[in-house]
Design a protein around this motif. Structure first.
Motif, short mmCIF file in Angstrom:
data_model
loop_
_atom_site.label_atom_id
_atom_site.label_comp_id
_atom_site.label_asym_id
_atom_site.label_seq_id
_atom_site.Cartn_x
_atom_site.Cartn_y
_atom_site.Cartn_z
N GLU A 1 6.83 -3.14 5.78
CA GLU A 1 7.97 -3.18 4.96
C GLU A 1 7.90 -3.57 3.57
O GLU A 1 8.04 -3.18 2.69
N ASP B 1 5.64 -1.05 1.98
CA ASP B 1 6.75 -0.12 1.47
C ASP B 1 7.45 -0.09 0.17
O ASP B 1 7.59 0.74 -0.78
N PHE B 2 8.05 -1.44 -0.06
CA PHE B 2 8.80 -1.53 -1.07
C PHE B 2 7.86 -1.51 -2.53
O PHE B 2 8.01 -1.02 -3.41
N CYS B 3 6.64 -2.32 -2.22
CA CYS B 3 5.58 -2.26 -3.34
C CYS B 3 5.26 -1.02 -3.84
O CYS B 3 5.08 -0.65 -5.04
N ARG B 4 4.99 -0.14 -2.91
CA ARG B 4 4.54 1.31 -3.35
C ARG B 4 5.72 1.94 -4.00
O ARG B 4 5.34 2.79 -4.86
N ALA B 5 7.17 2.05 -3.34
CA ALA B 5 8.17 2.46 -4.05
C ALA B 5 8.23 2.08 -5.45
O ALA B 5 8.84 2.75 -6.54
N TRP B 6 8.03 0.77 -5.68
CA TRP B 6 8.01 0.14 -7.20
C TRP B 6 7.06 0.55 -7.88
O TRP B 6 7.40 1.30 -9.28
N GLN C 1 10.30 4.21 -8.51
CA GLN C 1 11.41 4.46 -7.85
C GLN C 1 12.55 3.66 -8.65
O GLN C 1 12.44 2.32 -9.44
N GLU D 1 5.52 3.33 -7.79
CA GLU D 1 5.76 5.10 -7.88
C GLU D 1 6.69 5.27 -8.79
O GLU D 1 7.08 6.35 -8.92
N PHE E 1 17.34 0.58 -6.21
CA PHE E 1 17.10 0.22 -4.65
C PHE E 1 18.45 -0.38 -4.20
O PHE E 1 19.47 -0.93 -5.04
N ARG F 1 16.11 -0.38 -11.29
CA ARG F 1 14.69 -0.90 -11.54
C ARG F 1 15.00 -1.84 -13.16
O ARG F 1 14.18 -2.79 -13.22
#
Length: 358
Positions: free
Chosen positions: A21, A24-29, A33, A31, A36, A54
């Motif tokens: 989890e 997943d947040f770090c990847r979304a950031w 996003q 990328e 949130f 963001r």
């Protein structure tokens, strides 16, 4: 799990759903996003979903870095729940400021698995119970704590006993003031050392004021310039210009007890009792509440967790409250509860605890 934002090595493979989890947040950031959805803790009501941009989250992260002198390469311990703003913002600070992060699932003693001779964190954020447990259980924890540039304590008020115990820490320890709507903290209070204070000071660029109830309102870049009105009763302290706005946190407007037509701020009564018990080296987790009463409207009582107050001690406490606050603030009864109900973030759920008693 170690995650270094500046490393070119592949990311670690998550070993637990919690680590997955967080990643997943770090990847979304990373990328890009832009929005949130986080949830409030529910400590003062029903948990609610709040959408943060963001831009807001990055502004908060950089303000913290500037205030605490954090630079790329400083190591951070992330041990708060990443499902809520305090934990998520530790991840954002690490990603935006270039802080190598050791991410662990929240635990009562987050330093228990680390070797003090080989562990150093320049930055960490804890809840009061975690710091208390570290000081009580972890042998030789001080080298880890003392190496920090800053240790943030939030999520709940620090007790007098904990504030006394943490004076052995050389590193700066700060209580935080903030909420999901303000994207984590917007003010800090030094808890140890020669500059310790009972006053919070606002971070740079944060504008504060009060409404007709003396409840704090907040405007900052992290709120997108929108005024956030709180239910926290404060005393604003005049400071020379230029200088940060300071305030003393008195309690919550929605916790005020009306007993016999006199309004009592229960936090003040709680603090007096906690101070007295801490001075006797007998700290306890407790809170003050108002229960329905036919004559007074509300009767002031003390809920205390898993301990009993001796009649003489109780009589002395009542006398101290009568003398320092007034007769209408004196609790009529003390109610022992085996275990307080808690919110998902570990805060005392007063409403549920009272409902269980009833």
């Amino acid at each position: 799990m170690l995650l270094d934002p500046s490393s070119t090595q592949p990311w670690p493979v998550p070993q637990t759903p919690y680590e997955a989890e967080a990643l997943d947040f770090c990847r979304a950031w990373l990328e890009g996003q832009t929005e949130f959805v986080l949830h409030t803790s529910g400590s003062t009501g029903i948990p609610k979903a709040i959408s943060l941009t963001r831009t807001q989250m990055a502004a908060s992260a950089y303000l913290t870095g500037q205030t605490l002198g954090l630079v790329a390469g400083d190591t951070a311990l992330v041990c708060l729940n990443v499902r809520y703003v305090a934990g998520v913002m530790m991840l954002v600070r690490g990603l935006e400021l270039g802080l190598p992060m050791t991410i662990i699932e929240p635990a009562g003693n987050p330093l228990a698995g680390f070797d003090p001779a080989q562990t150093r964190f320049q930055f960490m954020a804890l809840v009061p119970l975690q710091l208390q447990t570290i000081l009580e259980q972890t042998l030789n924890a001080l080298p880890i704590l003392n190496d920090a540039k800053a240790i943030l304590i939030g999520g709940a008020a620090t007790s007098p006993a904990l504030e006394q115990a943490l004076q052995v820490i050389d590193a700066p320890v700060f209580a935080t003031y903030g909420m999901t709507e303000t994207v984590s903290h917007i003010a800090l209070r030094r808890l140890n050392g020669p500059t310790r204070s009972d006053l919070f000071y606002a971070l740079n660029g944060v504008e504060l004021g009060t409404d007709e109830r003396n409840c704090l309102h907040i405007t900052s870049a992290a709120t997108n310039g929108v005024r956030v009105q709180t239910n926290d009763v404060v005393e604003l302290i005049a400071t020379p210009n230029p200088g940060p706005v300071q305030f003393r946190l008195l309690g919550r407007a929605d916790r005020i007890i009306n007993s016999g037509g006199v309004k009592i701020q229960p936090e003040r009564v709680e603090r007096l009792i906690e101070d007295a018990l801490a001075a006797e080296n007998r700290p306890a987790r407790l809170f003050v509440a108002g229960l329905p009463d036919d004559r007074l409207g509300q009767q002031i009582v003390v809920f205390i967790e898993n301990r009993t107050l001796e009649p003489e001690v109780w009589k002395q406490l009542q006398g101290a409250i009568r003398q320092q606050i007034g007769p209408y603030a004196v609790p009529k009864a003390v109610i022992r509860v085996d275990e307080f109900a808690e919110t998902p973030t570990g805060k005392v759920d007063r409403a549920q605890t009272i409902d269980r008693y009833r």
